[in-house]
Design a protein around this motif. Structure first.
Motif, mmCIF file in Angstrom:
data_model
loop_
_atom_site.group_PDB
_atom_site.id
_atom_site.type_symbol
_atom_site.label_atom_id
_atom_site.label_comp_id
_atom_site.label_asym_id
_atom_site.label_seq_id
_atom_site.Cartn_x
_atom_site.Cartn_y
_atom_site.Cartn_z
ATOM 1 N N UNK A 390 34.207 29.984 38.121
ATOM 2 C CA UNK A 390 35.675 30.340 38.386
ATOM 3 C C UNK A 390 36.338 30.726 37.268
ATOM 4 N N UNK A 391 37.185 31.873 37.440
ATOM 5 C CA UNK A 391 37.942 32.332 36.271
ATOM 6 C C UNK A 391 39.141 33.405 36.644
ATOM 7 N N UNK A 392 40.008 33.752 36.004
ATOM 8 C CA UNK A 392 41.071 34.929 36.543
ATOM 9 C C UNK A 392 40.957 35.629 35.409
ATOM 10 N N UNK A 393 41.345 36.823 35.475
ATOM 11 C CA UNK A 393 41.242 38.076 34.779
ATOM 12 C C UNK A 393 42.581 38.907 34.665
ATOM 13 N N UNK A 394 43.020 39.382 33.394
ATOM 14 C CA UNK A 394 44.439 40.069 33.434
ATOM 15 C C UNK A 394 44.596 40.814 32.183
ATOM 16 N N UNK A 395 45.285 41.733 32.148
ATOM 17 C CA UNK A 395 45.544 42.763 31.040
ATOM 18 C C UNK A 395 44.070 43.552 30.747
ATOM 19 N N UNK A 396 43.787 44.241 31.819
ATOM 20 C CA UNK A 396 42.526 44.781 31.813
ATOM 21 C C UNK A 396 42.980 46.163 31.162
ATOM 22 N N UNK A 397 42.270 46.941 30.652
ATOM 23 C CA UNK A 397 42.481 47.970 29.801
ATOM 24 C C UNK A 397 41.576 48.865 29.070
ATOM 25 N N UNK A 398 41.656 50.169 29.413
ATOM 26 C CA UNK A 398 40.736 51.025 28.521
ATOM 27 C C UNK A 398 41.400 52.141 27.678
ATOM 28 N N UNK A 399 41.459 52.252 26.587
ATOM 29 C CA UNK A 399 41.951 53.362 25.872
ATOM 30 C C UNK A 399 41.109 54.144 25.212
ATOM 31 N N UNK A 400 41.647 55.472 24.810
ATOM 32 C CA UNK A 400 40.902 56.492 24.159
ATOM 33 C C UNK A 400 41.073 56.155 22.668
ATOM 34 N N UNK A 401 41.039 54.857 22.092
ATOM 35 C CA UNK A 401 40.849 54.663 20.798
ATOM 36 C C UNK A 401 39.724 53.966 20.339
ATOM 37 N N UNK A 402 39.181 54.041 19.069
ATOM 38 C CA UNK A 402 38.059 53.004 18.656
ATOM 39 C C UNK A 402 38.249 51.763 18.617
ATOM 40 N N UNK A 403 39.498 51.274 18.411
ATOM 41 C CA UNK A 403 40.038 49.800 18.458
ATOM 42 C C UNK A 403 41.036 49.475 19.432
#
Length: 858
Positions: A390-403
């Motif tokens: 069981x877990x929760x996820x938040x602040x999911x992101x994908x960015x066009x940067x290497x870091x």
């Protein structure tokens, strides 16, 4: 062996006495030689040696703690302290005897420790300096990276602006194409009419074919042109992705809109906006799986977003597991999957390796420096719970940067801007966490925003405005006919020259009607009957009624400004606001009091001062009364009086606090000595006075001769020949000092009595002038203000610190924070009893010897 007379002494006894005398002289001479010898350590030297050793032990403890805190070596310091301790400890076992010592070795072990201590301190300082230098360099590097990121952000902003312009043009082209398609359909209808007119023609079929092909060609050409423009817009938008930088490509990655845009496997993943699941105000998506015995990759997938081949990107999320699988290798993770299609459908083209965690607690998931594969056009981010957990996820992101940059939610992707009749959806998350949403489909336009501005002529035809607010509006010479305004609020509105045929409603709620006159032809039954006016403000009007019912938690407010007659007891001048709210009568304002012919207030020294005022807060509610008087900054409460059924309480900012208790049930409160005496300001000073006989008082508490004091003439005038037995503790507690065994535990006779007596002989008489008396006298000479008369003559006695240094700290009084305050003179002399006892034994011994010698000489 012969004897001479009754008082005679034998020759052997005489010889033995003479030998004992010689031994005593030799012992004294030996002690003197010990003191003068470099290889002898006398008791007084041992005392100094122990003080030096104790200081080195304190330095050692500090050094060891510092070195270990930063993982620096401690071997040199530990060895030096070990050698010092091993050499010194035997010498300190018998403090009252002279010991033989190798001075060179003694000096060497102390010198070795001093060197080790110096090296340890320098090593720690060098380590701290290196950390500071590294931090400074890291700050400079971060500053340079920040400049580059700012430049990239500005380029991304320009590209995003161009993408918005292209999308707007695509939408306009789509509308044009739709209109032309409609024109073509109209042309087809015209052809059908023509066909009907020529129904008797033998060439009907050929004419229909020609007309149909012409229309089809026209539509195909327009649609082809539209597709070309849309494709060009999409390509331009996708090309701008490479410069978007820190923009988050995952729609609703902070779950501000529930699970919108997320594939949650038929609802097995749920949305949470609970505080314990949020991170920096962002909501979460969560799931729990139990009872699974085979591997299962339970996942939730984001809405697809467009990507550009060859571009670097990174993904991340914050996960908080709370239930783990029995297999420690089963965990919680995420990945990114790529597709050839532009909408994330079809066969998966490629994916990036997952990143996993396997323990409970909030953790960061991230995969950086991902290269978008060739031949792909879209991507999806997936969140995983492997098998049970069981877990929760938040602040999911994908960015066009290497870091991975800082998380930002609310990005509108190209798939969100759908230039079609079916649906148009735009969503923006603002910096303060609020969102603005625009959605248009076939029959509804939804605008959810903090502020909507419509300029120009606007018409609402055949519409209903439900649960709306129209602020600062003017409806002039208008008619609302055959319409409905339901559950609406019109705030600060002006309705001029209007006709309201029917005002149909049971309540006017939480608004204000301000007018000189309400002129209507008829009020039902010449009044307002069986209706309710709730939270209505009646301004410059009079409401006459035998009963005013405010309902549940009703309120009313009044502004006040009054000055009481100076003939009243402690008259007040007060200006502020009185409010009745939720059953509590509350008053807030600025207040002055009339004292000795002047209006004024309390200054920050808690004394009356003419010309100033104080903010006040008075609260009278069921069960209690609270009165607050604020300091001059109008923020800090200076004095508070609180009354409830348990009693009367008073506190002030300067630490004064009291509890009077129940006045009717506390006899001492009712005595004449309390009720007839004055508590408060006296001659400009805040003073408590209880009991008096002329100018003599039983008790006075307050300012006295420039200081705060407790005074009692009654106590001073009562004398006795008894010994002093009053003590004041470090907390100011006045107690009676006792000596009887019934007040004591664990009574013993210590075996160091003789040692303490010898130590006391090493303490010498001192003289001094009292610091408080001298300072008070100097201040009186400087300011001219009269102070309490205290003698500035010399005092004779002992110094507490010297008593402590002699090893007699058991006779010292300590105050707060273990600071030395004084000497227990009444018992510090007691160790001298052992010295007197020893001297008395010597005297008795010498008298015996002399008597025997005198008898022998007769």
């Amino acid at each position: 062996m012969s004897s001479i007379g009754q008082g005679s002494i034998s020759i052997d006894d005489s010889t033995r006495i003479g030998q004992n005398a010689q031994d005593t002289a030799n012992e004294v001479a030996g002690n003197i030689n010990d003191i003068n010898s470099d290889n002898k350590l006398a008791p007084s030297e041992k005392l100094k040696l122990k003080q030096e050793y104790d200081k080195d032990v304190e330095l050692y403890n500090i050094d060891i703690e510092q070195l270990k805190s930063v993982d620096l070596p401690t071997a040199e310091l530990e060895t030096a302290m070990s050698n010092l301790t091993n050499f010194v400890t035997p010498l300190l076992k018998e403090m009252n005897r002279t010991s033989t010592v190798d001075r060179n070795t003694l000096d060497s072990v102390f010198t070795a420790f001093a060197t080790a201590d110096k090296n340890a301190s320098q090593t720690f300082v060098n380590m701290v300096q290196q950390v500071a230098d590294d931090a400074k360099k890291a700050g400079s590097d971060a500053k340079e990276v920040g400049k580059k990121a700012q430049a990239a952000g500005e380029a991304a902003s320009q590209a995003a602006g161009q993408a918005e312009t292209d999308a707007t043009q695509a939408k306009a082209d789509a509308a044009t194409a739709q209109q032309k398609a409609q024109d073509s359909i109209d042309q087809l209808n015209d052809v059908n009419s023509a066909i009907k007119l020529k129904a008797d023609s033998t060439d009907v079929t050929s004419q229909i074919t020609v007309a149909t092909k012409g229309i089809q060609n026209e539509v195909d050409n327009k649609v082809s042109d539209l597709n070309t423009k849309i494709s060009q817009t999409d390509s331009a938008w996708r090309a701008s992705i490479s410069t978007l930088g820190t923009t988050n490509m995952v729609y609703n990655g902070g779950f501000a809109h529930g699970v919108d845009g997320w594939n949650t496997e038929n609802g097995t993943w749920t949305w949470s906006n609970k505080a314990q699941d949020q991170v920096q105000g962002n909501n979460a998506i969560q799931a729990t799986f139990t009872g699974l015995t085979t591997d299962a990759w339970n996942n939730a997938a984001s809405k697809p977003f467009l990507v550009c081949p060859g571009q670097k990107m990174s993904i991340g999320a914050i996960v908080t597991p709370w239930v783990l699988d029995s297999d420690p290798k089963k965990g919680f993770g995420m990945n990114v999957e790529f597709f050839t299609s532009k909408d994330g459908t079809g066969t998966r083209n490629n994916y990036h390796p997952d990143q996993w965690v396997y323990t409970t607690g909030r953790q960061q998931l991230k995969v950086e420096n991902i290269t978008v594969p060739d031949g792909v056009n879209s991507a999806v981010v997936r969140l995983f719970i492997q098998r049970n957990g069981g877990a929760n996820f938040t602040c999911v992101q994908a960015n066009m940067t290497s870091t991975l940059p800082q998380f930002i939610d609310g990005f509108a992707t190209a798939t969100d801007i759908t230039a079609s009749i079916g649906n148009i959806h735009l969503g923006i998350k603002n910096a303060d966490g609020s969102t603005s949403t625009f959605n248009m489909n076939g029959n509804t336009i939804l605008m959810d925003t903090a502020q909507t501005i419509i300029n120009g002529n606007t018409s609402i035809q055949n519409g209903t405005i439900g649960t709306a607010k129209i602020a600062n509006a003017a409806i002039n010479t208008a008619q609302i006919a055959d319409g409905a305004i339901n559950n609406a609020k019109i705030a600060n509105a002006s309705i001029d020259d209007a006709k309201i045929n029917s005002l149909n409603g049971n309540k006017l709620v939480e608004n204000s009607i301000t007018a000189n006159k309400i002129n209507v032809d008829d009020l039902i039954a010449n009044g307002i009957n069986t209706k309710t006016l709730t939270s209505v403000n009646l301004n410059t009007s009079t409401l006459t009624t035998p009963q005013l019912d405010l309902g549940l938690n009703g309120t009313f407010t009044e502004d006040f400004d009054y000055t009481q007659a100076t003939s009243m007891f402690l008259p007040k001048k007060n200006k502020g606001t009185l409010t009745f709210d939720h059953g509590s009568l509350q008053s807030k304002g600025d207040m002055q009091t009339y004292v000795d012919g002047k209006w004024g207030g309390m200054n920050d020294s808690y004394t009356f001062q003419a010309g100033i005022d104080n903010s006040q807060w008075t609260e009278v509610a069921p069960g209690y009364i609270k009165l607050d008087l604020f300091k001059q900054n109008d923020a800090d409460v200076g004095q508070r009086t609180y009354i409830d059924p348990t009693g009367y309480y008073y506190t002030s900012r300067n630490g004064i606090a009291s509890y009077l208790g129940n006045v009717l049930q506390t006899p001492q409160v009712q005595t004449s000595s309390v009720l007839t005496k004055y508590i408060g300001t006296s001659d400009g000073n805040s003073l408590l006075q209880i009991g008096s006989n002329g100018d003599h008082y039983g008790l006075q508490v307050g300012p006295y001769a420039g200081n705060e004091a407790v005074l009692s003439d009654f106590i001073y005038n009562s004398t006795t020949s008894g010994a002093p037995n009053v003590n004041i503790t470090a907390n100011g507690h006045l107690v009676r000092s006792t000596s009887a065994s019934k007040y004591k535990y664990n009574i013993k006779n210590p075996d160091i009595e003789t040692t303490l007596g010898d130590r006391l002989l090493n303490v010498h008489l001192a003289t001094w002038n009292d610091k408080h008396a001298v300072d008070s006298y100097a201040e009186e000479l400087s300011t001219g203000e009269e102070r309490e008369k205290i003698s500035i003559d010399k005092y004779y006695g002992l110094i507490a610190e010297q008593l402590r240094d002699a090893g007699l700290d058991m006779f010292i009084n300590y105050g707060k924070n273990h600071e030395i305050e004084g000497i227990q003179y009444d018992r510090a002399w007691i160790p001298l009893l052992s010295v007197v006892r020893r001297l008395n034994n010597k005297v008795n011994e010498y008298e015996l010897r002399l008597s025997k010698l005198e008898g022998a000489n007769k």
